[in-house]
Design a protein around this motif. Structure first.
Motif, short mmCIF file in Angstrom:
data_model
loop_
_atom_site.label_atom_id
_atom_site.label_comp_id
_atom_site.label_asym_id
_atom_site.label_seq_id
_atom_site.Cartn_x
_atom_site.Cartn_y
_atom_site.Cartn_z
N TYR A 152 -15.57 16.18 26.74
CA TYR A 152 -15.16 15.04 25.91
C TYR A 152 -15.98 14.95 24.62
O TYR A 152 -15.43 14.80 23.53
CB TYR A 152 -15.29 13.75 26.73
CG TYR A 152 -14.79 12.53 26.00
CD1 TYR A 152 -13.44 12.20 26.02
CD2 TYR A 152 -15.66 11.74 25.26
CE1 TYR A 152 -12.97 11.10 25.34
CE2 TYR A 152 -15.19 10.64 24.56
CZ TYR A 152 -13.85 10.32 24.61
OH TYR A 152 -13.37 9.24 23.93
N ARG A 164 -10.11 17.00 33.04
CA ARG A 164 -8.98 16.14 32.76
C ARG A 164 -9.31 15.01 31.79
O ARG A 164 -8.46 14.56 31.02
CB ARG A 164 -8.46 15.56 34.08
CG ARG A 164 -7.07 15.03 33.93
CD ARG A 164 -6.37 14.78 35.21
NE ARG A 164 -5.01 14.38 34.90
CZ ARG A 164 -4.11 14.12 35.78
NH1 ARG A 164 -4.38 14.24 37.05
NH2 ARG A 164 -2.89 13.77 35.43
N ASN A 165 -10.58 14.53 31.85
CA ASN A 165 -10.95 13.40 31.00
C ASN A 165 -11.47 13.83 29.63
O ASN A 165 -12.06 13.04 28.91
CB ASN A 165 -11.99 12.53 31.70
CG ASN A 165 -13.25 13.33 32.02
OD1 ASN A 165 -13.33 14.51 31.70
ND2 ASN A 165 -14.22 12.69 32.65
N SER A 166 -11.25 15.11 29.27
CA SER A 166 -11.83 15.59 28.01
C SER A 166 -10.97 15.26 26.79
O SER A 166 -11.40 15.46 25.67
CB SER A 166 -12.03 17.10 28.09
OG SER A 166 -10.78 17.72 28.19
N ASP A 207 -8.49 12.04 25.72
CA ASP A 207 -7.86 10.79 26.14
C ASP A 207 -7.18 10.09 24.96
O ASP A 207 -7.00 10.69 23.89
CB ASP A 207 -8.90 9.89 26.81
CG ASP A 207 -9.99 9.47 25.83
OD1 ASP A 207 -9.92 9.89 24.65
OD2 ASP A 207 -10.90 8.74 26.23
N ARG A 217 -2.06 19.31 32.86
CA ARG A 217 -2.75 18.99 31.61
C ARG A 217 -1.74 18.91 30.46
O ARG A 217 -1.83 18.04 29.61
CB ARG A 217 -3.81 20.06 31.29
CG ARG A 217 -4.92 20.14 32.27
CD ARG A 217 -5.85 18.92 32.19
NE ARG A 217 -6.71 18.99 31.04
CZ ARG A 217 -6.85 18.02 30.15
NH1 ARG A 217 -6.17 16.93 30.27
NH2 ARG A 217 -7.65 18.15 29.13
N ASP A 223 0.12 15.69 30.54
CA ASP A 223 -0.73 14.62 29.99
C ASP A 223 -0.71 14.66 28.46
O ASP A 223 -0.59 13.62 27.80
CB ASP A 223 -2.18 14.79 30.46
CG ASP A 223 -2.34 14.53 31.95
OD1 ASP A 223 -1.41 13.93 32.54
OD2 ASP A 223 -3.37 14.94 32.52
#
Lengths: 161, 214
Positions: free
Chosen positions: B84, B107-109, B111, B146, B149
């Motif tokens: 991130y 996955r949280n990199s 947002d 990914r 998303d």
């Protein structure tokens, strides 16, 4: 057994696909196994049953693949995701979709002819390779080593440098 | 330049020369491609856009100019996505045009906050089809998650998206039609895929704001 009348048969879609490299000789069974593996990986067994893919014919460099109508988008994605047929790395590129085989064959006409290939030897980066040359510009090089088989895709211009 | 494959890796990074890739790209319907390790140029009527990597990561650095085509061409700055903080720093700097390799990051990199920055600074996120075409199993599943998303964030924040084959070989290259089909697997519609294929040209020659004269 009497065959089903055409009005009761399921409608199908036929896809013309190009197989790269064109010198790779394969059969319907190998191609079907590769396609079935990819369809099952992407959509599962229910997807496989819904799409019902089948390889109708294979010619050097080209294949005609069938599916149930309205599942052609899924079949095209699966064809694009195929990367192996047997031991050989391949690419299957969909070219055209049609409702009947006749229309597809009429549309492709004489356009689908395997390229004439010329085999020989070539030197590249100080090494000697077996070569296949086709469509004037394209040259594929093979190195048959003890440990590995190197494969290079070049053009005639690359060899001249 | 209307239809661009946003990333290929020609010889010596891959097994196909840049000219051969350009020849195939023309057959497949592309009019340009972004090539790692190339200074840009033109081959067989296809524009080759060089890939510049800030800080010099593995991609596109240190490769001999074997595949150079003689003419100096355009280049695009591409950075590899990380965690991130790294992504935020890259996007805030505004020095990159494309962020690629997002499927390999946590996955949280990326947002909604980074999506907004990407949209403001007009930085594209690359969708690499090689994750779908070359591998299977968990790798492909993760890439599909990914990309789904990214597509959802793209709909919401409208940051640019590019499509690339990420091919090291001509056998890994896919046509625009195939890319559109693969895009449907993670929710990218046909018109969005067409727009994504045009993104590189828009990033290289961005439109100026309208000036009112008189």
């Amino acid at each position: 057994m009497k065959p089903l009348p055409p009005t009761l048969r399921e409608n199908r879609r036929y896809v013309l696909a190009r197989i790269d490299p064109p010198w790779f000789e394969t059969d319907s069974r190998t191609l079907y196994e590769a396609l079935a593996e990819t369809v099952t990986a992407l959509y599962g067994d229910t997807g496989m049953a819904r799409i019902q893919p089948a390889v109708i014919s294979v010619r050097p460099g080209y294949a005609i693949v069938r599916c149930i109508r309205s599942t052609e988008a899924d079949l095209l994605a699966a064809l694009a995701a195929v990367n192996h047929a047997g031991p050989q790395k391949v690419a299957i590129r969909s070219l055209r979709t049609s409702g009947t085989l006749l229309a597809l064959r009429r549309a492709i006409g004489g356009a689908v002819t395997p390229p004439a290939t010329e085999t020989g030897e070539a030197r590249f980066q100080g090494k000697t390779y077996a070569s296949i040359r086709y469509q004037i510009e394209k040259v594929d090089l093979f190195e048959n080593g003890f440990k590995s088989q190197e494969l290079l895709f070049l053009t005639a211009e690359d060899l001249e440098e | 330049m209307q239809c661009t494959d946003a990333c290929v890796f020609p010889y010596p990074g891959g097994d196909s020369s840049l000219r051969r890739m350009a020849l195939l790209a023309r057959e497949l319907g592309f009019d340009s491609l972004v090539a790692a390790g190339s200074a840009g140029g033109e081959a067989y009527g296809v524009e080759i856009v060089g890939m510049k990597v800030p800080g010099g990561s593995k991609e596109g650095e240190g490769q001999p100019p074997h595949c150079g085509t003689g003419r100096e061409g355009r280049t695009i700055t591409v950075a590899r996505a990380g965690d991130y903080n790294a992504n935020r720093a890259l996007l805030r700097s505004g020095k990159v045009k494309v962020l690629r390799g997002i499927q390999c990051t946590p996955r949280n990199s990326f947002d909604h906050i980074l999506s907004r920055i990407a949209a403001e600074k007009c930085i594209a996120v690359d969708i690499d089809m090689s994750s779908l075409t070359s591998g299977g199993g968990p790798l492909r599943q993760r890439a599909l998650q990914r990309y789904a998303d990214i597509v959802r964030l793209h709909w919401r924040f409208e940051f640019p998206v590019t499509l690339s084959s990420g091919a090291c070989s001509i056998l890994g290259m896919r046509s625009p039609r195939d890319m559109e089909s693969l895009g449907r697997l993670f929710g990218l519609e046909e018109d969005e895929a067409e727009r994504a294929l045009r993104t590189v040209s828009q990033l290289l020659s961005p439109g100026r704001p309208v000036e009112v004269v008189g």
